[in-house]
Structures are given as C-alpha cells and as structure tokens.
Design an enzyme around this catalytic site. Structure first.
Site, PDB file in Angstrom:
ATOM      1  CE  LYS A  43      42.756  48.876  31.891  1.00 52.15           C
ATOM      2  NZ  LYS A  43      41.908  47.701  31.623  1.00 52.15           N
ATOM      3  CE  LYS A  51      32.598  46.584  33.165  1.00 51.17           C
ATOM      4  NZ  LYS A  51      33.605  46.612  34.227  1.00 51.17           N
ATOM      5  CB  SER A  84      44.103  47.211  34.923  1.00 51.62           C
ATOM      6  OG  SER A  84      43.417  45.989  34.875  1.00 51.62           O
TER       7      SER A  84
END
Length: 459
Positions: free
Chosen positions: A80, A116, A392
């Site tokens: 994530k 990322k 999120s």
C-alpha cells in the site's frame, strides 16, 4: 543527505536484541541469526519495478517518462502506498518512502504492507489529456503487480482523486470481470472513494499535535512534572497555552492542518505563517486561514504573492521568501511540503521547539539528531501523517463490502485509531531518553518482527 529509515530500523533491532522479554523463545546464537535476518528483511524491498512510459504529447512529440513502483514488504497485508508525480522522484526516494509505509502500517496495525510509486514529471507542465495518458500508461505498464489483494496505490504529491479515478478505470478495462473498486484508494466519492479521504491526512496531522500537547498532557500532568525526561519539560513548557504555529506547504495536507488549528477551541493557537513553493505569508496576530483556503481553490493552489492580491482579498500579511518560514520564531513548525526541508545547512536557524512532520522525511537524519539533542520534540511522519492510509484502509473495506460510511463515521474511526496508538506510544516516549521517532520505530519493528517470527520467515 542520507535517509534515516534504514538506520533507525537497525538501531531499533539492536535495542530489541538486548531485551530478553522480546521474542523470549529465541536465545543465544539462534537469536543472533534471527535478528540478522530481520535486519536484512526490513532494510531491503521485496521488489523494485522500473519502466519508461511512452507518452504522445499534444504537440506531436513522443517522450519517455521514468516511472517506479517499489514493493517493500507485504508481511502484514497487500502492498500500500501513494503514486507521486514530481520532477525530483528517483529510485532511492521511492524505496525509502515504501519502507516508511511498511513501518507506518505496522505502527498503526493497519493490515497493509508498504509500497510506493513515482513518475518523474512536473504535472504543471502537462495538459490534462497528457496527464490522463500518463496515468493510463502507468497502470498498463504495472498492471500485473497491482490489484485489490496485491498492491493498492493512492494519491501522493502531484496526484489526487482525479488521477486515481483514471487509473482505476484503466485497471478495470485491463481486468474485465475482476474486482476493481479496491485496486486504488483516494478516488472521488462518485467512483467509490470514501468521504473524508481528502481531509484525512491533514486532520490526522493536527489531531496528533493537539492530542500530544493538550489531551495527553492534561491527563498526565502530575506524572510528567516529576519526569526528568528532557522532552517532557519541552512539552510542559508549551502545554496549556496558545501556541504560534507556522505551516510549510499549503497544499492538501498543510491547508487542512492549518484550518484545523484555526478552528480548534482547545489550544487557542494562532497560525501566524504559511508558505508554498512561491512565498511565506506572516502575521503575528494570526492569519485568516479560511480566506487563504478560499484563495488557493481559485488560484491553482498558489498563495497570494503580491500586496495587491492580499488587499483584494482582505488578507493581512507580510510577504517573505518561501524559505523564511523555517527560521521564524514560532512555537510549532508543521512541515507539509517535501523531503529534506531541514538539513545540516539550515538546522541552526530553526527556532521552533515543536516540529510536526506532515510530509514524509522532511528532516534529514543529521538535522534530526541535532534538534533532538536540543530537546526539540519532533512528531515524526510515521506517527503524524498516517491519517491518509487509515482512511484508505476504510475506503478499501467499503469497496469490498459495497457499503459506505458517513463522513462523521470515517473521522471517528480514524481518530479513534490514532488515539489508541498515541496512548500506546506516548507513555514510553516520556519515560525514556529516546526521541519520539525512535519509540515509534521500535513499536513498528516489534510488530513486524513478531509476525515474521510467527510465520517462520527468520530461519
């Protein structure tokens, strides 16, 4: 200027190695080998994906744009992390940010790993159609490694809900019939995004600051007064009185944090300075933050830069150079811009006794050490700016369950999660000599190490 992430992970593991109460089943040479394994696992990414996106421009030219997706660690769940559009993006930066996401999720016990992404462009230099093409190409080039249960990107610097909408649509086209709502978070609400996601990081940044310097200190004032911890003395000095706040970066994170401070009725603090890529605005009596927020919404995100613009909008402020904000005589400095803003060359100019990291890695390791020795409290990125990934996660859950929370429910769940973590971290921080960053890293590394050990991945 080096990144601090890898070094502090090793320091944290060194401290835990000497603590026999942590993973007590590991003893002697077996323990040493296991911790050597942990250093190796947590200091390196699982995968580094690189590509050059082929983009056709409106003027007929074709360019190749460097793009990255780093998948650091998926011990706790799917990778994530955001996708950054900025001209300074490079492989080392993306690796560091991915590792920081791993630790941030571990600290807050969010069931995600760390990832990322980045594209080396200045999005202001591209037409909307060209940006749309870049988003589509990014998904096309990395589609095999992305997905609801694989790797879930989100917005970052230079991207927002528009870009996430475009990317999710392309992912859906490439994978017909597959679940797609959870493939990207930070989407617009109409496309399955969560209410409150845009404000989540900024609200969380200010909440962390307020909770530390008001709620927690008020509840533990007697204990802190008797503490010999140098950071406890700094906290008590600034607790219970109005504070002068400066906010570097007036984008999505900084503007929301400034607005939260402006509206806060507990601390009665004043936002006396804000800055962006062009300018610093200062008013010792406090800036009109709502008016500045209104201004940037119609001026492409930029603050007023001239006396005329200030007068036209009835904003009272002195105009300074953009970097002046770092050396202003304020109580608290919120860093909500980019990496490496405080470093060896300017750290001696910093007068704030409280620094809150709304951005990722805005203080270099050398500057961090210097400030900590002075008793400056640095509320680190890993603790302060986790609101975005928490919401999120809530967006990801809502997509899977096809039901949606109200904005009030989202913020309550987010802030309850942050409060639980703060209540776990802060007592230890004020009871030992480690800076707050080190305490956070130790807790995150403990979580990751325990799970890796239980999964049999250390030998």
């Amino acid at each position: 200027m080096k990144s601090y992430t890898g070094g502090i992970v090793e320091q944290s593991l060194d401290a835990l190695l000497e603590d026999d109460s942590f993973l007590p089943d590991l003893q002697g040479e077996t323990r040493n080998k296991a911790f050597t394994s942990l250093v190796s696992i947590l200091s390196t990414p699982n995968h580094i994906h690189k590509s050059f996106l082929r983009i056709s421009l409106e003027n007929g030219k074709v360019i190749r744009v460097p793009a990255f997706r780093v998948q650091h660690n998926d011990t706790l769940g799917p990778y994530k992390g955001g996708i950054r559009f900025h001209e300074s993006v490079n492989e080392e930066e993306v690796i560091n940010l991915a590792s920081l996401m791993t630790l941030k999720n571990a600290l807050y016990e969010v069931p995600f790993g760390g990832g990322k992404g980045g594209v080396v462009i200045n999005p202001r230099e591209f037409e909307i159609k060209e940006l749309h093409s870049i988003c589509k190409k990014y998904v096309q080039y990395f589609s095999d490694i992305l997905g609801t249960d694989k790797d879930i990107p989100a917005p970052d610097v230079g991207t927002g809900d528009r870009e996430m909408d475009w990317m999710m649509a392309e992912y859906k086209s490439i994978h017909p019939g597959m679940p797609y709502r959870g493939s990207f978070t930070g989407k617009s609400v109409v496309n399955g995004g969560s209410l409150g996601r845009r404000e989540a990081t900024g609200k969380g940044v200010y909440f962390t600051f307020r909770y530390l310097f008001h709620d927690f200190i008020q509840e533990h004032k007697q204990w802190l007064t008797n503490s010999q911890n140098r950071f406890a003395q700094t906290a008590l000095t600034h607790a219970g009185r109005p504070l002068a706040i400066a906010v570097q970066g007036f984008g999505n994170v900084g503007s929301i944090a400034a607005l939260e401070a402006y509206n806060c009725d507990r601390l009665q603090s004043k936002v006396v300075a804000v800055s962006d890529r062009n300018v610093t605005l200062y008013n010792s009596e406090g800036l009109d933050i709502p008016e500045l927020v209104k201004f940037i919404t119609v001026k492409n995100g930029d603050l007023p830069t001239t006396e005329e613009e200030l007068a036209q909008n009835s904003i009272k402020a002195v105009i300074y150079d953009r970097d002046k904000i770092l050396s202003l005589n304020v109580d608290a400095l919120f860093l909500a811009a980019l990496e490496d803003q405080i470093h060896e060359e300017n750290v001696e100019d910093v007068k704030a006794q409280i620094i809150v990291e709304g951005a990722n890695s805005p203080v270099t390791v050398e500057a961090d050490e210097t400030l900590s020795k002075r008793g400056v409290i640095i509320v680190p990125d890993i603790l302060a700016n986790a609101g975005g990934v928490i919401v999120s996660y809530l967006e990801w859950l809502q997509g899977r369950e096809t039901q949606f929370y109200s904005e009030e429910q989202v913020f309550k769940l987010q802030l309850d999660k942050m409060k639980t973590t703060l209540d776990r971290i802060l007592p230890q921080f004020f009871a030992d000599p480690f800076p707050l960053r080190q305490n956070c890293y130790i807790h995150a590394v403990m979580k990751l190490s325990t799970v890796l050990y239980r999964q049999g991945k250390l030998y």
